[in-house]
Design an enzyme around this catalytic site. Structure first.
Site, short mmCIF file in Angstrom:
data_model
loop_
_atom_site.label_atom_id
_atom_site.label_comp_id
_atom_site.label_asym_id
_atom_site.label_seq_id
_atom_site.Cartn_x
_atom_site.Cartn_y
_atom_site.Cartn_z
N HIS A 1 0.84 -1.21 0.00
CA HIS A 1 0.00 0.00 0.00
C HIS A 1 0.88 1.26 0.00
O HIS A 1 0.61 2.22 -0.73
CB HIS A 1 -0.89 0.05 1.26
CG HIS A 1 -1.89 -1.06 1.37
ND1 HIS A 1 -1.95 -1.91 2.45
CD2 HIS A 1 -2.91 -1.43 0.55
CE1 HIS A 1 -2.96 -2.75 2.29
NE2 HIS A 1 -3.55 -2.50 1.15
N LYS B 1 -16.15 -7.68 6.97
CA LYS B 1 -15.39 -8.57 7.84
C LYS B 1 -14.90 -7.83 9.08
O LYS B 1 -14.66 -6.63 9.03
CB LYS B 1 -14.23 -9.18 7.07
CG LYS B 1 -13.54 -8.20 6.15
CD LYS B 1 -12.69 -8.87 5.09
CE LYS B 1 -12.12 -7.81 4.15
NZ LYS B 1 -11.27 -8.31 3.12
N ARG C 1 -2.31 -6.12 -8.15
CA ARG C 1 -1.12 -6.95 -7.91
C ARG C 1 -0.97 -8.04 -8.95
O ARG C 1 0.11 -8.33 -9.42
CB ARG C 1 -1.21 -7.61 -6.53
CG ARG C 1 -1.04 -6.64 -5.39
CD ARG C 1 -1.53 -7.24 -4.12
NE ARG C 1 -2.94 -7.59 -4.24
CZ ARG C 1 -3.69 -8.02 -3.24
NH1 ARG C 1 -3.18 -8.18 -2.05
NH2 ARG C 1 -4.97 -8.29 -3.42
N SER D 1 -2.81 -7.81 3.24
CA SER D 1 -2.94 -7.63 4.69
C SER D 1 -3.27 -8.97 5.35
O SER D 1 -2.76 -9.29 6.42
CB SER D 1 -4.05 -6.64 5.01
OG SER D 1 -3.80 -5.41 4.38
O1 PNS Z 1 -8.91 -2.85 0.85
P1 PNS Z 1 -10.13 -3.27 0.09
O2 PNS Z 1 -10.96 -4.24 0.92
O3 PNS Z 1 -9.81 -3.84 -1.26
O4 PNS Z 1 -11.02 -1.94 -0.15
C1 PNS Z 1 -12.32 -2.00 -0.67
C2 PNS Z 1 -12.99 -0.62 -0.71
C3 PNS Z 1 -12.91 0.08 0.62
C4 PNS Z 1 -12.28 0.23 -1.75
C5 PNS Z 1 -14.46 -0.84 -1.14
O5 PNS Z 1 -15.04 -1.80 -0.33
C6 PNS Z 1 -15.31 0.44 -1.06
O6 PNS Z 1 -15.12 1.35 -1.82
N1 PNS Z 1 -16.25 0.48 -0.10
C7 PNS Z 1 -17.11 1.62 0.11
C8 PNS Z 1 -18.57 1.32 -0.27
C9 PNS Z 1 -18.81 1.56 -1.74
O7 PNS Z 1 -18.63 2.63 -2.27
N2 PNS Z 1 -19.27 0.49 -2.43
C10 PNS Z 1 -19.54 0.52 -3.84
C11 PNS Z 1 -18.26 0.43 -4.65
S1 PNS Z 1 -18.33 -0.93 -5.70
#
Ligand code: PNS
Length: 167
Positions: free
Chosen positions: A18, A42, A91, A129
């Site tokens: 990150h 989660k 990745r 992570s």
């Molecule tokens: O580290 P991650 O789990 O890959 O991050 C995922 C994240 C936080 C980018 C995604 O879950 C997110 O944007 N959540 C916010 C809710 C949202 O906007 N959902 C619709 C997007 S598809």
């Protein structure tokens, strides 16, 4: 006008992968807002406060990097923070499907917001992570996989016996 991007994630915890993406992003953008998801599906090992604090510590001397917790839609957060670009790290091919869906859904929600994919250094292309937590819990060395503050906080969690996590 300041050219800014949002870099969202769960960051439980932030890894060197990150950090690598954030630093690469700074070559393109004047400011990056690291957006830490507050209420993931989660259960996180680290609380929102802890995840935000670790990232702030890592970038304490870089004023171009802001760290904020968020909930709700990412596109709303991005708009509120004056960013039209969302950075995501890619990745491997296995990341693609999920990222593709998310990028297109975000575009559907707000056509003004673009997703920019960036590749981390090859050294971190296997890193997540979830794997860091698993390796650490099983006694493996995570020294060059996470920033020092993260390793320290992982050790503290282990000492307190709070090392229950979902991947
Ligand atoms: O580290 P991650 O789990 O890959 O991050 C995922 C994240 C936080 C980018 C995604 O879950 C997110 O944007 N959540 C916010 C809710 C949202 O906007 N959902 C619709 C997007 S598809």
């Amino acid at each position: 006008m300041e050219n800014r991007a949002v870099y969202p994630g769960f960051f439980d915890p932030i890894t060197n992968g990150h950090v690598d993406i954030i630093l690469r992003g700074l070559k393109i953008f004047d400011r990056i807002v690291v957006a830490v998801l507050k209420n993931p599906k989660k259960k996180p090992l680290f609380s929102t406060k802890e995840r935000v604090a670790m990232i702030r510590t890592i970038f304490a001397h870089q004023s171009e990097i802001e760290v904020k917790a968020f909930d709700g839609l990412l596109v709303d957060f991005s708009r509120r923070n004056g960013a039209k670009i969302v950075i995501r790290g890619l990745r491997a091919v296995s990341d693609f499907e999920y990222e593709f869906q998310m990028a297109l859904m975000n575009r559907k929600l707000d056509s003004e917001i673009e997703t920019l994919f960036m590749m981390p250094s090859l050294n971190y292309s296997f890193l997540s992570s979830g794997l860091v937590k698993e390796v650490f819990l099983l006694g493996g060395c995570v020294e060059d996989l996470v920033p020092e503050i993260v390793e320290k906080k992982l050790r503290e969690k282990l000492k307190k016996g709070r090392f229950i996590f979902s991947n």
